[in-house]
Design an enzyme around this catalytic site. Structure first.
Site, PDB file in Angstrom:
ATOM      1  N   ARG A 238      14.595  -1.298 -11.597  1.00 31.68           N
ATOM      2  CA  ARG A 238      14.047  -3.017 -11.350  1.00 31.68           C
ATOM      3  C   ARG A 238      14.182  -3.463 -13.122  1.00 31.68           C
ATOM      4  NH1 ARG A 238      15.462  -2.903  -7.354  1.00 31.68           N
ATOM      5  NH2 ARG A 238      13.972  -3.517  -5.087  1.00 31.68           N
ATOM      6  N   HIS A 286      22.964  -6.935 -10.099  1.00 31.38           N
ATOM      7  CA  HIS A 286      22.179  -6.241  -9.452  1.00 31.38           C
ATOM      8  C   HIS A 286      22.646  -5.590  -8.143  1.00 31.38           C
ATOM      9  CE1 HIS A 286      17.724  -5.974  -7.786  1.00 31.38           C
ATOM     10  NE2 HIS A 286      18.768  -4.763  -7.016  1.00 31.38           N
TER      11      HIS A 286
HETATM   12  P1  NAP Z   1      11.914   7.828  -4.942  1.00 28.46           P
HETATM   13  O1  NAP Z   1      12.251   8.156  -3.910  1.00 28.46           O
HETATM   14  O2  NAP Z   1      10.573   6.691  -4.721  1.00 28.46           O
HETATM   15  O3  NAP Z   1      11.770   7.998  -6.236  1.00 28.46           O
HETATM   16  C1  NAP Z   1      11.338   7.574  -7.208  1.00 28.46           C
HETATM   17  C2  NAP Z   1      11.481   8.340  -8.792  1.00 28.46           C
HETATM   18  O4  NAP Z   1       9.906   8.517  -9.445  1.00 28.46           O
HETATM   19  C3  NAP Z   1      10.142   9.943  -8.523  1.00 28.46           C
HETATM   20  O5  NAP Z   1      10.656  11.048  -8.778  1.00 28.46           O
HETATM   21  C4  NAP Z   1       8.495   9.163  -8.272  1.00 28.46           C
HETATM   22  O6  NAP Z   1       8.490  10.842  -9.044  1.00 28.46           O
HETATM   23  C5  NAP Z   1       9.389   8.472 -10.111  1.00 28.46           C
HETATM   24  N1  NAP Z   1       8.292   8.367 -10.449  1.00 28.46           N
HETATM   25  C6  NAP Z   1       7.724   6.856  -9.910  1.00 28.46           C
HETATM   26  N2  NAP Z   1       6.722   6.533 -10.280  1.00 28.46           N
HETATM   27  C7  NAP Z   1       6.802   7.109 -11.760  1.00 28.46           C
HETATM   28  C8  NAP Z   1       5.451   7.138 -12.772  1.00 28.46           C
HETATM   29  N3  NAP Z   1       4.280   6.820 -12.648  1.00 28.46           N
HETATM   30  N4  NAP Z   1       5.650   8.348 -13.940  1.00 28.46           N
HETATM   31  C9  NAP Z   1       7.219   9.028 -13.714  1.00 28.46           C
HETATM   32  N5  NAP Z   1       7.694   8.850 -12.436  1.00 28.46           N
HETATM   33  C10 NAP Z   1       7.754   8.228 -11.517  1.00 28.46           C
HETATM   34  O7  NAP Z   1      12.785   6.163  -5.485  1.00 28.46           O
HETATM   35  P2  NAP Z   1      14.644   6.585  -4.736  1.00 28.46           P
HETATM   36  O8  NAP Z   1      14.975   5.994  -3.680  1.00 28.46           O
HETATM   37  O9  NAP Z   1      15.206   6.903  -5.691  1.00 28.46           O
HETATM   38  O10 NAP Z   1      15.127   4.690  -5.631  1.00 28.46           O
HETATM   39  C11 NAP Z   1      14.484   4.211  -7.210  1.00 28.46           C
HETATM   40  C12 NAP Z   1      14.536   2.572  -7.451  1.00 28.46           C
HETATM   41  O11 NAP Z   1      15.821   2.083  -7.602  1.00 28.46           O
HETATM   42  C13 NAP Z   1      13.557   2.045  -6.255  1.00 28.46           C
HETATM   43  O12 NAP Z   1      12.342   1.491  -6.401  1.00 28.46           O
HETATM   44  C14 NAP Z   1      14.473   0.231  -6.456  1.00 28.46           C
HETATM   45  O13 NAP Z   1      13.950   0.376  -7.434  1.00 28.46           O
HETATM   46  C15 NAP Z   1      15.372   1.192  -7.045  1.00 28.46           C
HETATM   47  N6  NAP Z   1      17.256   0.650  -6.490  1.00 28.46           N
HETATM   48  C16 NAP Z   1      17.640   0.360  -7.693  1.00 28.46           C
HETATM   49  C17 NAP Z   1      18.775  -0.665  -6.435  1.00 28.46           C
HETATM   50  C18 NAP Z   1      20.003  -1.406  -7.352  1.00 28.46           C
HETATM   51  O14 NAP Z   1      20.793  -1.414  -6.511  1.00 28.46           O
HETATM   52  N7  NAP Z   1      19.730  -1.514  -8.855  1.00 28.46           N
HETATM   53  C19 NAP Z   1      19.159  -0.223  -5.028  1.00 28.46           C
HETATM   54  C20 NAP Z   1      18.279   1.043  -4.735  1.00 28.46           C
HETATM   55  C21 NAP Z   1      17.271   1.154  -5.811  1.00 28.46           C
HETATM   56  P3  NAP Z   1       7.844  11.789  -7.953  1.00 28.46           P
HETATM   57  O15 NAP Z   1       8.990  11.845  -8.112  1.00 28.46           O
HETATM   58  O16 NAP Z   1       7.106  12.647  -8.337  1.00 28.46           O
HETATM   59  O17 NAP Z   1       6.749  10.441  -7.153  1.00 28.46           O
HETATM   60  C1  GLV Z   2      17.944  -2.530  -4.090  1.00 26.95           C
HETATM   61  O1  GLV Z   2      17.697  -3.300  -5.082  1.00 26.95           O
HETATM   62  C2  GLV Z   2      16.785  -2.082  -3.432  1.00 26.95           C
HETATM   63  O2  GLV Z   2      16.015  -1.625  -3.896  1.00 26.95           O
HETATM   64  O3  GLV Z   2      17.080  -1.033  -2.166  1.00 26.95           O
END
Ligand code: NAP
Ligand code: GLV
Length: 323
Positions: A238, A286
Site C-alpha cells: 500500500r 495499482h
Molecule cells: P496476509 O496474508 O495477511 O499477510 C500479511 C503479512 O504481513 C503476514 O506475514 C504478517 O505477519 C505480515 N505483517 C503484518 N503486520 C506486520 C508487522 N507489524 N510486522 C511484521 N510483519 C507484519 O496478507 P496478503 O494477502 O499477503 O496481502 C498483503 C497486502 O498486499 C494486502 O494487505 C494489500 O495491502 C496488498 N495487496 C496489494 C495488491 C496490489 O495490487 N498492489 C493486491 C493485493 C494485495 P504474520 O504472518 O505473522 O501475521
Molecule cells: C488490492 O489492492 C487488494 O488489496 O486486493
C-alpha cells in the site's frame, strides 16, 4: 414479502475497468443461484433484508444502514480503506485470499525482481539512445531478495523466487519456517533481515504499525554489497507504507538504486508527482494483482454457503491487528 435466501448487497466504488460494478453484478448473479443480489444504489431494496455485503471502498457510513447485516466481504486482500470507517458495523469482515490473486501478485514480483536484476532500466534507456553497450550480468544466486510480509502473497512469491535461484529471506510478525527461505520476525528480526537484503519487496498490509515503515532509516539498513550496488525497493503493498518524501530523497542521493512502485499515498498518482518521471523508478497504477470478478465472486458465494451451513468463515480480519 420475505426473500428465500439471505440477500447480498454489492457496494462497489472502484472507478477502474476491473471495478465496473455491473461486471461484478453479472458474476455474482451467475454464482449465487437463487440468492437475491442487489447492486447499490437500488431503491427497490429494503435495507433490512440485507444479510451480506460484498464491498470495495464503500463510502464511510454506507454499511451502517443495514441493520440485519451479518458478514462483510471485502473484495480485495487489503482492508485498510474499509476499516478506516469508524461507523463500520462490528461484524466479521472476510478478506480475499484466493490463488488467482496470489498468482497474479507472484507474476508481478517475479517480473520486477527480474527487471532490476537484469538491469532493464539501463537497457531501455540504452535502446532509446541507440547505445549498444552491454553490461556485466550476474547470476540470480548473487542477489538476496527480502520480502516484508510472508502471508498469502509474500510466501508464494518467495517460492517462485527461490526456484529462479535467488537467495530469499522474509520478515513477518510471527515466527515462520519456510524451507529454503531465511525467516525473520518481529522488530528484533527487522535489522538482521534488512542487512542481508539487496532487493526489498514489500507485501505488508497497511496498519497503525506499518504506516511509513518504508522510510530513510529502514532503507539505509539495506545491504549495498551486491552486484546491483545500491539496493532496490519494490512496493506492491500500500502507498501508506512508504514515506514518499524520504523515499524520493533516498532515490536522489543513491541510498536506493531504483524502485518499482505500484501503490502511492495518493491514487491516482498526481500528474505533478516527481515519481512519474524519475529515471530510477518503474511505476504501475495499482494493478500488481487485480481481483478477478470470476474468481472472487465464487469465493464469496462459497463463504456465504459455509456461513449458512453453520461452518466457520475463512480469512476473517483480526481487527486488533488491523489485517
Ligand atoms: P496476509 O496474508 O495477511 O499477510 C500479511 C503479512 O504481513 C503476514 O506475514 C504478517 O505477519 C505480515 N505483517 C503484518 N503486520 C506486520 C508487522 N507489524 N510486522 C511484521 N510483519 C507484519 O496478507 P496478503 O494477502 O499477503 O496481502 C498483503 C497486502 O498486499 C494486502 O494487505 C494489500 O495491502 C496488498 N495487496 C496489494 C495488491 C496490489 O495490487 N498492489 C493486491 C493485493 C494485495 P504474520 O504472518 O505473522 O501475521
Ligand atoms: C488490492 O489492492 C487488494 O488489496 O486486493
Amino acid at each position: 414479502m420475505s426473500r428465500p435466501r439471505g440477500t447480498l448487497a454489492l457496494l462497489i466504488h472502484g472507478g477502474t475497468d476491473n471495478w465496473s460494478p455491473e461486471r461484478w453484478k453479472t458474476r455474482f448473479d451467475a454464482v449465487c443461484a437463487d440468492r437475491p443480489v442487489f447492486l447499490l444504489p437500488d431503491e427497490t431494496l429494503d435495507p433490512a433484508e440485507v444479510r451480506y455485503a460484498a464491498v470495495w471502498k464503500p463510502r464511510p457510513g454506507e454499511l451502517a444502514a443495514f441493520a440485519n447485516l451479518r458478514v462483510i466481504f471485502n473484495l480485495g486482500a487489503g482492508v485498510d480503506a474499509l476499516i478506516a470507517d469508524a461507523s463500520l458495523p462490528k461484524l466479521p469482515i472476510v478478506r480475499v485470499a484466493v490463488d488467482d490473486l496470489t498468482k497474479r501478485m507472484t507474476e508481478y514480483v517475479v517480473l520486477h525482481v527480474l527487471a532490476h536484476h537484469r538491469q532493464e532500466i539501463y537497457l531501455r534507456e540504452s535502446q532509446r539512445e541507440k547505445r549498444w553497450e552491454p553490461k556485466t550480468q550476474w547470476p540470480a544466486g548473487a542477489i538476496s531478495v527480502g520480502i516484508m510480509g510472508l502471508g498469502n502473497l509474500g510466501a508464494d512469491a518467495a517460492e517462485a523466487l527461490k526456484i529462479l535461484g535467488f537467495k530469499v529471506s522474509g520478515w513477518s510478525r510471527s515466527e515462520k519456517n519456510i524451507s529454503g527461505v531465511s525467516c525473520f520476525h518481529g522488530m528484533d528480526g527487522l535489522a538482521p533481515f534488512l542487512k542481508k537484503t539487496n532487493i526489498l519487496v514489500c507485501l505488508l498490509p497497511l496498519t497503525a504499525e506499518t504506516r511509513h515503515i518504508l522510510n530513510r532509516s529502514l532503507l539505509s539498513m539495506l545491504d549495498r554489497d551486491s552486484p546491483l550496488g545500491a539496493p532496490v525497493l519494490i512496493n506492491a503493498g500500500r502507498g501508506g507504507l512508504q514515506n514518499e518524501a524520504e523515499l524520493l530523497a533516498c532515490l536522489n542521493d543513491g541510498t536506493l538504486g531504483a524502485a518499482t512502485l505500484d501503490v502511492f499515498e495518493t491514487e491516482p498518482l498526481p500528474k505533478e508527482s516527481p515519481f512519474w518521471t524519475h529515471r530510477k523508478v518503474l511505476i504501475t497504477p495499482h494493478n500488481a494483482a487485480d481481483t478477478d470478478p470470476d474468481a472472487i465472486s465464487k469465493y464469496v458465494a462459497v463463504q456465504i454457503e459455509r456461513h449458512e451451513a453453520g461452518q466457520t468463515l475463512q480469512n476473517v480480519v483480526d481487527m486488533r491487528r488491523g489485517y
